[in-house]
Design a protein around this motif. Structure first.
Motif, PDB file in Angstrom:
ATOM      1  N   ARG A 154      26.835  36.668  36.976  1.00 20.10           N
ATOM      2  CA  ARG A 154      27.552  37.186  38.153  1.00 20.10           C
ATOM      3  C   ARG A 154      28.997  36.697  38.160  1.00 20.10           C
ATOM      4  NH1 ARG A 154      23.896  36.037  41.844  1.00 20.10           N
ATOM      5  NH2 ARG A 154      24.819  34.364  43.056  1.00 20.10           N
ATOM      6  N   MET A 155      29.205  35.417  37.810  1.00 16.39           N
ATOM      7  CA  MET A 155      30.571  34.882  37.772  1.00 16.39           C
ATOM      8  C   MET A 155      31.423  35.601  36.729  1.00 16.39           C
ATOM      9  SD  MET A 155      30.134  30.745  38.192  1.00 16.39           S
ATOM     10  CE  MET A 155      31.910  30.498  38.316  1.00 16.39           C
ATOM     11  N   LEU A 156      30.823  35.851  35.551  1.00 16.83           N
ATOM     12  CA  LEU A 156      31.576  36.541  34.495  1.00 16.83           C
ATOM     13  C   LEU A 156      31.884  37.982  34.897  1.00 16.83           C
ATOM     14  CD1 LEU A 156      29.676  35.217  31.339  1.00 16.83           C
ATOM     15  CD2 LEU A 156      31.955  34.526  32.115  1.00 16.83           C
ATOM     16  N   GLU A 157      30.915  38.618  35.582  1.00 19.92           N
ATOM     17  CA  GLU A 157      31.163  39.985  36.071  1.00 19.92           C
ATOM     18  C   GLU A 157      32.325  39.997  37.052  1.00 19.92           C
ATOM     19  OE1 GLU A 157      26.480  41.316  35.694  1.00 19.92           O
ATOM     20  OE2 GLU A 157      27.343  40.965  37.686  1.00 19.92           O
ATOM     21  N   VAL A 158      32.391  39.002  37.921  1.00 20.47           N
ATOM     22  CA  VAL A 158      33.505  38.902  38.870  1.00 20.47           C
ATOM     23  C   VAL A 158      34.817  38.751  38.094  1.00 20.47           C
ATOM     24  CG1 VAL A 158      34.567  37.434  40.633  1.00 20.47           C
ATOM     25  CG2 VAL A 158      32.148  38.062  40.815  1.00 20.47           C
ATOM     26  N   GLY A 159      34.793  37.938  37.034  1.00 16.82           N
ATOM     27  CA  GLY A 159      35.979  37.792  36.183  1.00 16.82           C
ATOM     28  C   GLY A 159      36.414  39.136  35.612  1.00 16.82           C
ATOM     29  N   ARG A 160      35.460  39.883  35.078  1.00 17.99           N
ATOM     30  CA  ARG A 160      35.784  41.210  34.530  1.00 17.99           C
ATOM     31  C   ARG A 160      36.334  42.136  35.618  1.00 17.99           C
ATOM     32  NH1 ARG A 160      36.397  39.901  29.763  1.00 17.99           N
ATOM     33  NH2 ARG A 160      34.872  40.330  28.128  1.00 17.99           N
ATOM     34  N   ARG A 161      35.721  42.089  36.817  1.00 18.84           N
ATOM     35  CA  ARG A 161      36.203  42.961  37.904  1.00 18.84           C
ATOM     36  C   ARG A 161      37.618  42.579  38.317  1.00 18.84           C
ATOM     37  NH1 ARG A 161      31.868  43.150  42.644  1.00 18.84           N
ATOM     38  NH2 ARG A 161      33.475  44.457  43.603  1.00 18.84           N
ATOM     39  N   LEU A 162      37.930  41.284  38.315  1.00 20.83           N
ATOM     40  CA  LEU A 162      39.296  40.856  38.645  1.00 20.83           C
ATOM     41  C   LEU A 162      40.293  41.488  37.670  1.00 20.83           C
ATOM     42  CD1 LEU A 162      38.679  37.066  39.360  1.00 20.83           C
ATOM     43  CD2 LEU A 162      39.466  38.754  41.035  1.00 20.83           C
ATOM     44  N   GLY A 163      39.890  41.580  36.398  1.00 19.42           N
ATOM     45  CA  GLY A 163      40.766  42.172  35.391  1.00 19.42           C
ATOM     46  C   GLY A 163      40.969  43.660  35.599  1.00 19.42           C
ATOM     47  N   VAL A 164      39.959  44.321  36.165  1.00 19.09           N
ATOM     48  CA  VAL A 164      40.033  45.767  36.377  1.00 19.09           C
ATOM     49  C   VAL A 164      40.715  46.087  37.707  1.00 19.09           C
ATOM     50  CG1 VAL A 164      38.635  47.844  36.780  1.00 19.09           C
ATOM     51  CG2 VAL A 164      38.001  46.241  34.949  1.00 19.09           C
ATOM     52  N   GLU A 165      40.405  45.297  38.743  1.00 22.10           N
ATOM     53  CA  GLU A 165      40.815  45.649  40.109  1.00 22.10           C
ATOM     54  C   GLU A 165      42.142  45.011  40.533  1.00 22.10           C
ATOM     55  OE1 GLU A 165      37.582  45.154  42.884  1.00 22.10           O
ATOM     56  OE2 GLU A 165      36.138  45.971  41.431  1.00 22.10           O
ATOM     57  N   THR A 166      42.718  44.156  39.680  1.00 22.95           N
ATOM     58  CA  THR A 166      44.043  43.609  39.984  1.00 22.95           C
ATOM     59  C   THR A 166      44.959  43.928  38.801  1.00 22.95           C
ATOM     60  OG1 THR A 166      43.907  41.452  38.877  1.00 22.95           O
ATOM     61  CG2 THR A 166      42.848  41.628  41.054  1.00 22.95           C
ATOM     62  N   PRO A 167      46.269  43.770  38.975  1.00 21.91           N
ATOM     63  CA  PRO A 167      47.185  44.030  37.851  1.00 21.91           C
ATOM     64  C   PRO A 167      47.103  42.967  36.755  1.00 21.91           C
ATOM     65  CG  PRO A 167      48.360  43.854  39.965  1.00 21.91           C
ATOM     66  CD  PRO A 167      46.971  43.395  40.203  1.00 21.91           C
ATOM     67  N   VAL A 168      46.458  41.829  37.044  1.00 19.58           N
ATOM     68  CA  VAL A 168      46.492  40.695  36.115  1.00 19.58           C
ATOM     69  C   VAL A 168      45.545  40.938  34.941  1.00 19.58           C
ATOM     70  CG1 VAL A 168      46.110  38.202  35.927  1.00 19.58           C
ATOM     71  CG2 VAL A 168      47.003  39.174  38.057  1.00 19.58           C
ATOM     72  N   GLU A 169      45.982  40.540  33.747  1.00 21.62           N
ATOM     73  CA  GLU A 169      45.116  40.536  32.568  1.00 21.62           C
ATOM     74  C   GLU A 169      44.217  39.304  32.675  1.00 21.62           C
ATOM     75  OE1 GLU A 169      45.655  41.944  28.910  1.00 21.62           O
ATOM     76  OE2 GLU A 169      45.823  43.651  30.274  1.00 21.62           O
ATOM     77  N   VAL A 170      42.912  39.513  32.697  1.00 21.08           N
ATOM     78  CA  VAL A 170      41.974  38.401  32.867  1.00 21.08           C
ATOM     79  C   VAL A 170      41.108  38.272  31.615  1.00 21.08           C
ATOM     80  CG1 VAL A 170      40.001  37.543  34.203  1.00 21.08           C
ATOM     81  CG2 VAL A 170      41.937  38.620  35.381  1.00 21.08           C
ATOM     82  N   THR A 171      41.014  37.060  31.082  1.00 23.93           N
ATOM     83  CA  THR A 171      40.051  36.796  30.018  1.00 23.93           C
ATOM     84  C   THR A 171      38.939  35.923  30.603  1.00 23.93           C
ATOM     85  OG1 THR A 171      40.952  34.714  29.159  1.00 23.93           O
ATOM     86  CG2 THR A 171      41.987  36.736  28.379  1.00 23.93           C
ATOM     87  N   THR A 172      37.718  36.109  30.101  1.00 23.02           N
ATOM     88  CA  THR A 172      36.575  35.384  30.670  1.00 23.02           C
ATOM     89  C   THR A 172      35.981  34.426  29.642  1.00 23.02           C
ATOM     90  OG1 THR A 172      35.099  37.163  30.024  1.00 23.02           O
ATOM     91  CG2 THR A 172      35.948  37.228  32.276  1.00 23.02           C
ATOM     92  N   THR A 173      35.617  33.255  30.124  1.00 26.86           N
ATOM     93  CA  THR A 173      35.045  32.215  29.275  1.00 26.86           C
ATOM     94  C   THR A 173      33.709  31.755  29.858  1.00 26.86           C
ATOM     95  OG1 THR A 173      37.264  31.461  28.669  1.00 26.86           O
ATOM     96  CG2 THR A 173      35.450  29.920  28.287  1.00 26.86           C
ATOM     97  N   LEU A 174      32.687  31.749  29.030  1.00 28.49           N
ATOM     98  CA  LEU A 174      31.377  31.253  29.472  1.00 28.49           C
ATOM     99  C   LEU A 174      31.372  29.727  29.403  1.00 28.49           C
ATOM    100  CD1 LEU A 174      28.366  31.818  30.260  1.00 28.49           C
ATOM    101  CD2 LEU A 174      27.856  31.637  27.813  1.00 28.49           C
ATOM    102  N   LEU A 175      31.219  29.099  30.571  1.00 29.87           N
ATOM    103  CA  LEU A 175      31.144  27.633  30.660  1.00 29.87           C
ATOM    104  C   LEU A 175      29.798  27.240  31.287  1.00 29.87           C
ATOM    105  CD1 LEU A 175      32.468  24.748  30.455  1.00 29.87           C
ATOM    106  CD2 LEU A 175      33.596  25.229  32.639  1.00 29.87           C
TER     107      LEU A 175
END
Ligand SMILES: [Zn+2]
Length: 414
Positions: A154-175
């Motif tokens: 769910r956290m990674l999905e939120v990261g991906r959505r941030l990249g789609v729904e905002t102008p910012v380029e977002v990369t996601t890291t599994l921690l």
């Protein structure tokens, strides 16, 4: 339908290109930039500019332009906050007392597990927006407060959505290997198996992960457990990075180097031999002065040794609820210089060129032909001012892929 011009030319600016062109900050005074198809096609002194036919020419009004800043280490997706814990700590409470009162990372894990994806997104979006308005065009986002299959995804999905729904380029890291969750308290190896056999494969299958991170520390995971997670990441062809040497000297950096990690992060207790090994492996040192500031930490990463061995140093907000509630990269430039002893130029390299390297992204981080047209525009005359003024909010606009995402002075950004 708006027809976009083939090229955009930016003039009336000085460009801190952050490229290694022999000038401090890679500075070009009275510069011009040409942007074509989302990338920089030309940058140099304005007198040498050949304006492409049909180009739209825009004045930056004498402002400084830099590469869009890159925040290469954040934990900005989480439930709740820990301001109460911060209050208690400032009043003198110790770690054990705070943990007994239900504080610490476990309280964030609880709140994150209870939050829906939409709730996590709304809260993270607010923090991401602040980082963006401080000059960032690319932000890395880690998981690590779920510590179970469902919530890590769910956290990674939120990261991906941030990249789609905002102008910012977002990369996601599994921690997922952040800390051992309570339900695996007696069986940390069992939790490592859950990561390797279930969480990581599902995250890969769902296209949610760009890199894998772990926390090597006596309070978290042993070097051999980190080794198991990194070996699994390599089998999925994912790059790795590591939280290492934050609380004590440990073998974490050695594990990172042996896996050719993109970066080793924190490093307050890294040894000279480890710094030399990082230089050999090309592993970037990601330094996190927001945590130094928030915790009143006295240990400092060995910056002088890093310089001597030629280790690339990056800086990041480490935005997280426990140890670095920081969402401003310009402030991090200041803290990196004042608290960690970087020069202002090193600090600015740390949130541009070297931060790109820490994420394995070679298409950004400098203003050079062929790089993405990710720009930050500043109300300053000299690049040193970015890390000099504190709390001034000097970033007036950010461009991502050749498109202005906000322009403070045009009144479209709120
Ligand atoms: Zn971190």
């Amino acid at each position: 339908v708006t027809v976009r011009p083939a090229s955009t030319v930016l003039v009336d600016t000085a460009a801190a290109t952050m490229a290694e062109n022999g000038e401090p900050y890679g500075l070009v005074d009275d510069a011009a930039l040409v942007i074509t198809g989302g990338a920089i096609s030309w940058v140099g002194p304005r007198r040498d500019l050949v304006t492409p036919p049909g180009a739209e020419v825009r004045s930056l009004g004498g402002r400084l332009v830099t590469p869009g800043l890159i925040d290469c280490h954040t934990h900005l997706v989480f439930g709740g906050d820990r301001s109460g814990e911060f209050e208690r700590r400032l009043a003198g409470a110790g770690y054990a007392e705070i943990a007994a009162a239900g504080g610490g990372i476990r309280s964030t894990v609880r709140a994150t597990r209870e939050a829906s994806g939409d709730q996590l997104l709304a809260a993270a979006r607010q923090r991401l927006d602040r980082i963006h308005r401080s000059g960032a065009s690319t932000v890395e986002v880690k998981s690590g407060y779920g510590l179970d299959l469902e919530t890590e995804l769910r956290m990674l999905e939120v990261g991906r959505r941030l990249g789609v729904e905002t102008p910012v380029e977002v990369t996601t890291t599994l921690l997922a290997a952040h800390v051992v969750p309570d339900e695996y308290g007696d069986d940390p190896d069992g939790y490592v198996r859950l990561i390797v056999e279930q969480i990581l494969p599902r995250a890969v299958e769902d296209g949610l992960v760009d890199a894998v991170d772990a926390f090597c520390e006596h309070l978290a995971f042993t070097p051999s457990q980190v080794d198991a997670v990194f070996t699994a990441a390599a089998a999925h062809r994912l790059p790795v990075k590591l939280h290492a040497g934050q609380l004590s000297a440990d073998e974490g950096v050695d594990i990172a180097v042996s896996h050719h990690a993109l970066s080793a992060d924190h490093l307050e207790h890294a040894t000279e031999a480890q710094v030399a090994a990082m230089a050999q492996a090309g592993t970037v040192a990601v330094l996190l002065p927001g945590a130094t500031h928030t915790l009143g930490e006295t240990a400092r990463p060995p910056v002088e040794a890093m310089r001597r061995h030629g280790v690339a140093m990056a800086l990041a907000t480490d935005c997280n609820p426990g140890t670095s509630p920081v969402a401003d990269l310009a402030l991090v430039v200041n803290l990196g210089a004042v608290l960690l002893g970087l020069s202002l130029e090193e600090a600015l390299v740390g949130v541009t060129r070297n931060a790109a390297m820490a994420l394995g992204l070679d298409d950004r981080g400098t203003l050079q032909p062929g790089k993405r047209a990710d720009l930050a525009v500043w109300d300053v005359d000299r690049p040193a001012e970015i890390g000099y003024w504190v709390g001034m909010g000097l970033c007036s606009s950010v461009w991502v892929g050749g498109v202005p995402s906000f322009d403070r002075d045009a009144g479209n950004g709120g």
